[in-house]
Design a protein around this motif. Structure first.
Motif, mmCIF file in Angstrom:
data_model
loop_
_atom_site.group_PDB
_atom_site.id
_atom_site.type_symbol
_atom_site.label_atom_id
_atom_site.label_comp_id
_atom_site.label_asym_id
_atom_site.label_seq_id
_atom_site.Cartn_x
_atom_site.Cartn_y
_atom_site.Cartn_z
ATOM 1 N N THR A 2 0.821 -1.200 0.000
ATOM 2 C CA THR A 2 0.000 0.000 0.000
ATOM 3 C C THR A 2 0.859 1.255 0.000
ATOM 4 O O THR A 2 0.582 2.218 -0.716
ATOM 5 C CB THR A 2 -0.928 0.007 1.225
ATOM 6 N N LEU A 3 1.936 1.243 0.805
ATOM 7 C CA LEU A 3 2.752 2.439 0.942
ATOM 8 C C LEU A 3 3.550 2.731 -0.327
ATOM 9 O O LEU A 3 4.018 3.852 -0.512
ATOM 10 C CB LEU A 3 3.702 2.276 2.147
ATOM 11 N N GLU A 4 3.724 1.725 -1.209
ATOM 12 C CA GLU A 4 4.458 1.958 -2.446
ATOM 13 C C GLU A 4 3.638 2.746 -3.453
ATOM 14 O O GLU A 4 4.189 3.374 -4.354
ATOM 15 C CB GLU A 4 4.890 0.623 -3.070
ATOM 16 N N ILE A 5 2.324 2.715 -3.340
ATOM 17 C CA ILE A 5 1.453 3.427 -4.258
ATOM 18 C C ILE A 5 1.272 4.853 -3.746
ATOM 19 O O ILE A 5 0.956 5.069 -2.580
ATOM 20 C CB ILE A 5 0.088 2.731 -4.388
ATOM 21 N N THR A 6 1.479 5.826 -4.615
ATOM 22 C CA THR A 6 1.366 7.224 -4.220
ATOM 23 C C THR A 6 0.353 7.931 -5.103
ATOM 24 O O THR A 6 -0.134 7.387 -6.085
ATOM 25 C CB THR A 6 2.722 7.933 -4.331
ATOM 26 N N PRO A 33 -4.222 -3.405 -3.191
ATOM 27 C CA PRO A 33 -4.880 -3.188 -1.899
ATOM 28 C C PRO A 33 -6.377 -2.955 -2.079
ATOM 29 O O PRO A 33 -6.811 -2.391 -3.094
ATOM 30 C CB PRO A 33 -4.194 -1.920 -1.362
ATOM 31 N N PRO A 34 -7.193 -3.375 -1.120
ATOM 32 C CA PRO A 34 -8.611 -3.039 -1.166
ATOM 33 C C PRO A 34 -8.799 -1.522 -1.250
ATOM 34 O O PRO A 34 -7.960 -0.753 -0.768
ATOM 35 C CB PRO A 34 -9.160 -3.593 0.153
ATOM 36 N N VAL A 35 -9.862 -1.097 -1.875
ATOM 37 C CA VAL A 35 -10.112 0.330 -2.081
ATOM 38 C C VAL A 35 -10.049 1.107 -0.776
ATOM 39 O O VAL A 35 -9.408 2.168 -0.673
ATOM 40 C CB VAL A 35 -11.478 0.524 -2.787
ATOM 41 N N ARG A 36 -10.717 0.598 0.238
ATOM 42 C CA ARG A 36 -10.746 1.323 1.527
ATOM 43 C C ARG A 36 -9.357 1.443 2.120
ATOM 44 O O ARG A 36 -8.964 2.511 2.617
ATOM 45 C CB ARG A 36 -11.692 0.621 2.504
ATOM 46 N N SER A 37 -8.579 0.344 2.064
ATOM 47 C CA SER A 37 -7.225 0.378 2.624
ATOM 48 C C SER A 37 -6.349 1.368 1.874
ATOM 49 O O SER A 37 -5.579 2.131 2.479
ATOM 50 C CB SER A 37 -6.596 -1.018 2.568
ATOM 51 N N ALA A 39 -7.352 4.021 0.126
ATOM 52 C CA ALA A 39 -7.809 5.385 0.408
ATOM 53 C C ALA A 39 -7.315 5.856 1.768
ATOM 54 O O ALA A 39 -6.844 7.002 1.917
ATOM 55 C CB ALA A 39 -9.331 5.447 0.330
ATOM 56 N N ASP A 40 -7.394 4.977 2.771
ATOM 57 C CA ASP A 40 -6.936 5.346 4.114
ATOM 58 C C ASP A 40 -5.433 5.614 4.128
ATOM 59 O O ASP A 40 -4.963 6.582 4.751
ATOM 60 C CB ASP A 40 -7.279 4.235 5.109
ATOM 61 N N ALA A 41 -4.671 4.768 3.439
ATOM 62 C CA ALA A 41 -3.213 4.923 3.448
ATOM 63 C C ALA A 41 -2.777 6.207 2.758
ATOM 64 O O ALA A 41 -1.788 6.843 3.166
ATOM 65 C CB ALA A 41 -2.558 3.716 2.782
ATOM 66 N N LEU A 42 -3.494 6.586 1.691
ATOM 67 C CA LEU A 42 -3.127 7.787 0.938
ATOM 68 C C LEU A 42 -3.808 9.045 1.458
ATOM 69 O O LEU A 42 -3.482 10.155 1.023
ATOM 70 C CB LEU A 42 -3.470 7.591 -0.550
ATOM 71 N N THR A 48 -12.060 8.437 -4.841
ATOM 72 C CA THR A 48 -10.855 8.685 -5.637
ATOM 73 C C THR A 48 -10.142 7.378 -5.950
ATOM 74 O O THR A 48 -9.692 7.148 -7.084
ATOM 75 C CB THR A 48 -9.910 9.641 -4.890
ATOM 76 N N ALA A 49 -10.032 6.520 -4.937
ATOM 77 C CA ALA A 49 -9.406 5.216 -5.154
ATOM 78 C C ALA A 49 -10.229 4.359 -6.115
ATOM 79 O O ALA A 49 -9.675 3.665 -6.986
ATOM 80 C CB ALA A 49 -9.219 4.496 -3.819
ATOM 81 N N VAL A 50 -11.557 4.405 -5.979
ATOM 82 C CA VAL A 50 -12.439 3.669 -6.893
ATOM 83 C C VAL A 50 -12.220 4.138 -8.329
ATOM 84 O O VAL A 50 -12.115 3.333 -9.264
ATOM 85 C CB VAL A 50 -13.920 3.846 -6.483
ATOM 86 N N ALA A 51 -12.149 5.459 -8.521
ATOM 87 C CA ALA A 51 -11.946 6.017 -9.860
ATOM 88 C C ALA A 51 -10.603 5.590 -10.444
ATOM 89 O O ALA A 51 -10.489 5.313 -11.643
ATOM 90 C CB ALA A 51 -12.057 7.535 -9.820
ATOM 91 N N ALA A 52 -9.570 5.523 -9.617
ATOM 92 C CA ALA A 52 -8.247 5.101 -10.087
ATOM 93 C C ALA A 52 -8.285 3.661 -10.569
ATOM 94 O O ALA A 52 -7.766 3.329 -11.662
ATOM 95 C CB ALA A 52 -7.219 5.268 -8.971
ATOM 96 N N TYR A 53 -8.901 2.790 -9.780
ATOM 97 C CA TYR A 53 -8.994 1.386 -10.167
ATOM 98 C C TYR A 53 -9.863 1.234 -11.424
ATOM 99 O O TYR A 53 -9.597 0.376 -12.273
ATOM 100 C CB TYR A 53 -9.563 0.562 -9.020
ATOM 101 N N ARG A 54 -10.892 2.068 -11.551
ATOM 102 C CA ARG A 54 -11.744 1.997 -12.736
ATOM 103 C C ARG A 54 -10.948 2.374 -13.985
ATOM 104 O O ARG A 54 -11.068 1.728 -15.030
ATOM 105 C CB ARG A 54 -12.956 2.903 -12.588
#
Length: 457
Positions: A2-6, A33-37, A39-42, A48-54
């Motif tokens: 998770t921390l590697e993704i910025t 990582p799950p969307v919630r995880s 989003a919380d880490a970033l 926003t995380a959902v849109a990125a994965y989409r």
């Protein structure tokens, strides 16, 4: 991970995931990582995380499986039909028609040139359109039928799916499945949903389950299903049409690839009131794979969308090719040759199945170019033994989406073997089964099993 993704925006997050994949830090099949995880880490909004994965899913970079999570897409090549390259083995896995059964186009070629065709003219040659209309409409229940010509069946299916779906949409596919269909769905970024096939074709329970998973399209082979050789019976087709009555806007694509060669009647899934449908018939099995032409009959809306998919690229199929196809299929001698070819494939497959059965490997022949042979041991073990005996065969797991029993099947193309070669191959298959630890059936045991329903017909 998770921390590697910025990133703070969807575009930045998606770009960073792409960079991790390109550097090899994320590999095919690795989970994200799950969307919630994420989003919380970033420290960003979940949307926003959902849109990125989409964005990543639409680009085919990742595969989203709902509750199954999101993972990096695997773009490994799907096995393809045809001769194996650079092999000294006798190839009995080609899926090819017999070249000696393909009509010689030389005489017809001289008569098809005609006048030049210019931009803006009708894309279907008038003569072919009249003939194809009779060929297609007689087997369809809907009254309003439109015709489109494409560069083969695979081209038609790819464009039909592309005009109807977006990445990660679910597509129902037969299981086991035609290799080209698997490849088309994978490259398109769609999500395949397997529908089991038995000796009457696509199963009713399997179709219901696929529809419950929200499939937006299905691809079905009404007869000579590849690899199994199964054909829809009238009863099964009626049952499937009944299921589809509640889903009139699911795109139903029927690939009747064996058409003129088939020994079985045609039964369609497409009911009179179904709204989105297409019947595709290629000429490649009886006029040759290099004759890249297929006719698609469809509802008006699908035909219009399909035409739009053709317009940016291959706007039309060569009128010279269209006229050549028409000249061949309307020639009485060619028609007799096609009929003889269909009878030849059926008889050679029947004879080989009988040879195997007599040697203790119970086999049934379906319709089509190939045999789908059940084994008492894993097919890969048998195919390895066959390689030592000079044969190249194809194990059933190449055709599998979720059907584990197919791993104990061989798909064989044997219609072009001389009798002596066919006898040697059958004997070598029996020997390979024994060498792989399998038990051969005696003829009496085989007949008893068939009578009890233990052997598929």
């Amino acid at each position: 991970m998770t921390l590697e993704i910025t990133g703070r925006t969807a575009a930045d997050i998606a770009a960073d995931v792409r960079a991790l994949i390109e550097r090899g830090a994320l590999r095919p099949g690795d989970p994200l990582p799950p969307v919630r995880s994420l989003a919380d880490a970033l420290g960003v909004n979940r949307n926003t995380a959902v849109a990125a994965y989409r964005q990543l899913a639409q680009a085919g970079v990742v595969i989203a499986r709902g509750r199954g999570g999101t993972s990096v897409a695997d773009h490994a090549a799907v096995a393809q039909e045809g001769f194996a390259t650079d092999s000294v083995l006798r190839d009995v896995a080609t899926g090819n028609p017999d070249p000696d059964r393909i009509p010689n186009p030389a005489i017809a070629l001289a008569s098809v040139a005609g006048r030049p065709v210019l931009y803006g003219e009708p894309v279907i040659d008038p003569g072919l359109e009249r003939w194809a209309g009779d060929w297609m409409r007689g087997d369809l229940a809907p009254a309003d039928v439109r015709l489109t010509v494409t560069s083969g069946a695979a081209d038609a299916v790819e464009r039909l799916l592309a005009q109807s779906l977006v990445r990660d949409d679910a597509v129902a596919l037969e299981d086991p499945c035609f290799l080209t269909s698997i490849h088309t769905v994978r490259v398109g970024g769609y999500r395949p949903v397997p529908v089991p096939v038995d000796d009457e074709g696509m199963t009713v329970a399997g179709l219901r389950a696929a529809l419950e998973q929200g499939v937006r399209a299905l691809v079905c082979t009404p007869r000579a299903q590849n690899p199994t050789g199964a054909s829809l019976t009238a009863r099964r087709a009626a049952e499937l049409r009944g299921v589809l009555q509640e889903h009139p806007y699911v795109l139903v694509i029927e690939d009747d690839h064996f058409s003129m060669l088939s020994r079985r009647p045609f039964h369609s899934l497409i009911g009179p009131e179904h709204r989105r449908w297409a019947l595709v018939r290629s000429v490649s099995k009886f006029l040759g794979p290099d004759m890249c032409l297929a006719v698609t009959a469809s509802d008006p809306d699908t035909a219009e969308r399909l035409a739009m998919r053709l317009s940016p690229g291959t706007t039309w199929v060569s009128h010279l090719l269209q006229r050549l196809v028409l000249a061949l299929v309307t020639d009485e001698e060619v028609a007799r040759g096609i009929e003889a070819a269909g009878a030849h494939y059926a008889e050679r497959n029947r004879a080989f199945a009988a040879r195997l059965t007599a040697l203790g490997v119970p086999a049934e022949h379906g319709d089509g170019l190939n045999l789908w042979v059940a084994l008492p041991v894993p097919a890969r073990d048998v195919s390895e033994q066959l390689m030592r005996r000079g044969w190249l065969a194809r194990a059933g797991d190449a055709f599998v989406l979720a059907d584990a029993p197919a791993a104990r099947r061989l798909r064989l193309t044997v219609h072009d073997l001389a009798d002596a070669d066919a006898e040697r191959l059958a004997a070598d298959i029996a020997a390979a089964v024994r060498a792989a630890g399998g038990r051969l059936e005696t003829p009496l045991a085989t007949e008893a099993a068939r009578g009890s329903g233990m052997i598929e017909r």
